[in-house]
Every structure is written in structure tokens, then in C-alpha cells.
Design a protein around this motif. Structure first.
Motif, PDB file in Angstrom:
ATOM      1  N   ILE A   1       0.822  -1.215   0.000  1.00 40.99           N
ATOM      2  CA  ILE A   1       0.000   0.000   0.000  1.00 40.99           C
ATOM      3  C   ILE A   1       0.856   1.265   0.000  1.00 40.99           C
ATOM      4  O   ILE A   1       0.370   2.334  -0.370  1.00 40.99           O
ATOM      5  CB  ILE A   1      -0.979   0.020   1.193  1.00 40.99           C
ATOM      6  N   ASP A   2       2.120   1.148   0.402  1.00 43.67           N
ATOM      7  CA  ASP A   2       3.004   2.314   0.408  1.00 43.67           C
ATOM      8  C   ASP A   2       3.202   2.848  -1.004  1.00 43.67           C
ATOM      9  O   ASP A   2       3.436   2.082  -1.952  1.00 43.67           O
ATOM     10  CB  ASP A   2       4.360   1.951   1.007  1.00 43.67           C
ATOM     11  N   ASN A   3       3.104   4.166  -1.141  1.00 42.49           N
ATOM     12  CA  ASN A   3       3.317   4.850  -2.425  1.00 42.49           C
ATOM     13  C   ASN A   3       2.283   4.484  -3.487  1.00 42.49           C
ATOM     14  O   ASN A   3       2.496   4.742  -4.673  1.00 42.49           O
ATOM     15  CB  ASN A   3       4.728   4.573  -2.967  1.00 42.49           C
ATOM     16  N   MET A   4       1.172   3.886  -3.074  1.00 45.59           N
ATOM     17  CA  MET A   4       0.091   3.528  -3.995  1.00 45.59           C
ATOM     18  C   MET A   4      -1.199   4.205  -3.536  1.00 45.59           C
ATOM     19  O   MET A   4      -1.433   4.371  -2.338  1.00 45.59           O
ATOM     20  CB  MET A   4      -0.114   2.012  -4.020  1.00 45.59           C
ATOM     21  N   HIS A   5      -2.040   4.559  -4.495  1.00 44.71           N
ATOM     22  CA  HIS A   5      -3.328   5.182  -4.152  1.00 44.71           C
ATOM     23  C   HIS A   5      -4.236   4.170  -3.446  1.00 44.71           C
ATOM     24  O   HIS A   5      -4.805   4.456  -2.392  1.00 44.71           O
ATOM     25  CB  HIS A   5      -4.009   5.716  -5.405  1.00 44.71           C
ATOM     26  N   HIS A   6      -4.378   2.986  -4.038  1.00 41.06           N
ATOM     27  CA  HIS A   6      -5.148   1.913  -3.423  1.00 41.06           C
ATOM     28  C   HIS A   6      -4.246   0.761  -2.976  1.00 41.06           C
ATOM     29  O   HIS A   6      -4.464   0.189  -1.920  1.00 41.06           O
ATOM     30  CB  HIS A   6      -6.205   1.376  -4.389  1.00 41.06           C
TER      31      HIS A   6
END
Length: 296
Positions: free
Chosen positions: A115-120
Motif C-alpha cells: 500500500i506504500d506509495n500507492m493510491h489503493h
């Protein structure tokens, strides 16, 4: 060929097939993949325990199912739903926001949840000999989607670059394969209107539709499975769910994909977008279906 010779050949074939069945040898089955944005946790499926969805999935008989917008689900709830359609294995990315999920008829191993650096976020896992990425990219900014795809491709490279890869989900991005279908400017105009309405949206690149996100995937060694079997334009959204909303003004577009690595290109038997009574009315997206020749 004489009639007598023909009869002998037919008899030999029948005996061979009977022997295979009696000996426990059955024709190898294709590996079936379903990817589906289910719209805010199956909000449009009012059946008890989402029975209608489970019944529909059971009818398709997929080996793995990649889900997006699994809103409101816990791991336990997902596991029960998956069991209802015959999948004893299930992985949920998270229990808040807009999660993705993966369910399978076979064990899901080597799972990573990012989930890090991702929108979802995305799920990385392995089923049989397949490396699988399930994702849902940012709906708001084309630059963010580009960064997310860079992460996906870097993950592939760092994990097993020569492996058999399936990358799938809602990419919220347009494919260069579909450029001709957007030349009327309707999708661009609708995108412009949404940018004016929502200041957080930056989906046009210099006033035009952005194709760079999917181009990165294709240049990264992946094939658009749908286009391997069907060069005609087929939309994945919107469905009849939005016909009474403001968003029904949307022209059709394709943002849902299953990509296969070059190592799987020759194994694609069929790929299509499923449009039927259930999918017309239970999500704003249509699901993507893929069949691969038997895994070796």
C-alpha cells in the motif's frame, strides 16, 4: 479410405477415449481468470450474503478471481464469499478504503500486500506457476498512475522477470490500442468536465487523453490479452448501473485489463469482456475474462 478402414479408426478412437476415462486420464482444462471491479463492495447486489454474485461466479467456474473495490469486506467475509463460489483460498489487501482481493481454487502463496506509495495498493502472489499482480490505480491523476505502474514493473523485474505473469485490475487509464475509438473527443470532453468539477482531478495531459500509463505496461514486456484475440474496440465501462445518474453522460471507454507476460502470450486461448444480465446491473464496470492453455 474404405468404409471398413474408417470404422476401424472410429472404433480405435472410441476405445482410446474410453480407456483414458477409465484410467483416470481426463482432457486438460484451461486456466480461467476473472478480473472484476465490483463497485463499492457489491453495493448493487442486495441478495443475502451476496448470493447472486456467488451464484454468477460459480457459473463461470474461474480458477482465480481478482477483485477491485472490495469495500466494507473483512478477511473473514471475503473468505466466506469465496467459499460460496468454490474458492477455499482468499487474500484481502486491507480492510479500509478501496481494497483489491484475490481468490483461488488453488493455494495462494508468496503473498505480498503493498500500500506504500500507492493510491489503493496491490497484491503480489503466486498461484501454481503463475505470478499474479492485482491492482487498482489512482482514479485522479495520470502522473500518479505512471508512478504506480513504474512500481508494478519494478516489482516484476525484482521478483521473477522471466516468469509467467498476470497483471490485472482497474487501471483507470486508456490504451493506445483504443485511440481510434476516442477520436470523436467525447471521452476527452467528459474528462475535462470532471476536472472542472473536481479540482483534485488531473487526468488530461496537455488537454488530451493520456495513453502513457498503458504504453509503459506494453513497453515493459506485457501484452494486452484482450487485443491478442480481438482487435475490435470493446468497452469495459460504464454499465446500466449509471443510466439514471449524472455519470451516464459518460461515453464508453476501456480501463479494465488483464495483461500477460510475453512468456504467456502463446498460451492465451481467449479473452473477452463479459456483458450479460448480471454484469449489466451489478457494477459500473464489466469484468474481464481470460483463459490460458493448461499450466505446465
Amino acid at each position: 479410405m474404405t468404409k471398413n478402414t474408417f470404422r476401424k479408426l472410429v472404433l480405435a478412437l472410441v476405445l482410446h477415449l474410453c480407456g483414458a476415462v477409465m484410467g483416470g486420464e481426463m482432457p486438460a482444462q484451461t486456466f480461467k481468470v476473472l478480473s472484476y471491479n465490483i463497485y463499492k463492495g457489491l453495493m448493487c447486489d442486495s441478495s443475502v450474503n451476496k448470493h447472486d454474485f456467488a451464484k454468477w461466479v460459480s457459473k463461470q467456474q474461474p480458477d482465480i478471481v481478482a477483485l477491485q473495490e472490495v469495500n466494507g469486506f473483512t478477511q473473514a467475509k471475503l473468505s466466506q464469499l469465496a467459499a460460496d463460489y468454490g474458492h477455499p483460498y482468499a487474500v484481502l489487501l486491507k480492510e479500509e478504503g478501496y481494497p483489491v482481493a484475490l481468490t483461488s481454487r488453488f493455494p495462494i502463496v508468496n503473498v505480498q500486500k503493498v500500500i506504500d506509495n500507492m493510491h489503493h495498493g496491490f497484491i503480489l502472489a503466486q498461484v501454481k506457476n503463475y505470478h499474479i499482480l492485482v491492482t487498482h490505480l489512482s482514479p485522479h491523476k495520470y502522473k500518479k498512475r505512471g508512478e504506480e505502474v513504474d512500481m508494478l514493473l519494478a516489482t516484476v523485474k525484482a521478483t521473477h522477470p522471466k516468469g509467467k505473469w498476470l497483471m490485472m485490475g482497474d487501471f483507470n487509464a486508456y490504451s493506445p490500442w483504443d485511440k481510434e475509438s476516442y477520436k470523436d473527443g467525447l471521452v476527452r470532453e467528459r474528462t475535462r468536465q470532471l476536472e472542472m468539477k473536481y479540482k483534485s482531478h488531473q487526468n488530461l495531459k496537455n488537454g488530451e487523453l493520456d495513453f502513457s500509463v498503458i504504453e509503459k505496461v506494453l513497453n515493459g514486456g506485457f501484452c494486452d490479452a484482450l487485443k491478442l484475440k480481438n482487435r475490435d474496440y470493446v468497452s469495459s465501462a460504464p454499465t446500466k448501473v449509471l443510466e439514471h445518474s449524472d455519470l451516464h453522460a459518460n461515453p464508453t471507454f476501456r480501463i479494465d485489463y488483464i495483461f500477460v507476460s510475453q512468456s504467456l502470450k502463446k498460451d492465451v486461448v481467449q479473452c473477452r469482456i463479459i456483458k450479460d444480465d448480471y454484469t449489466d446491473n451489478h457494477s459500473d464496470h464489466y469484468p474481464v475474462w481470460l483463459e490460458l492453455s493448461p499450466d505446465k
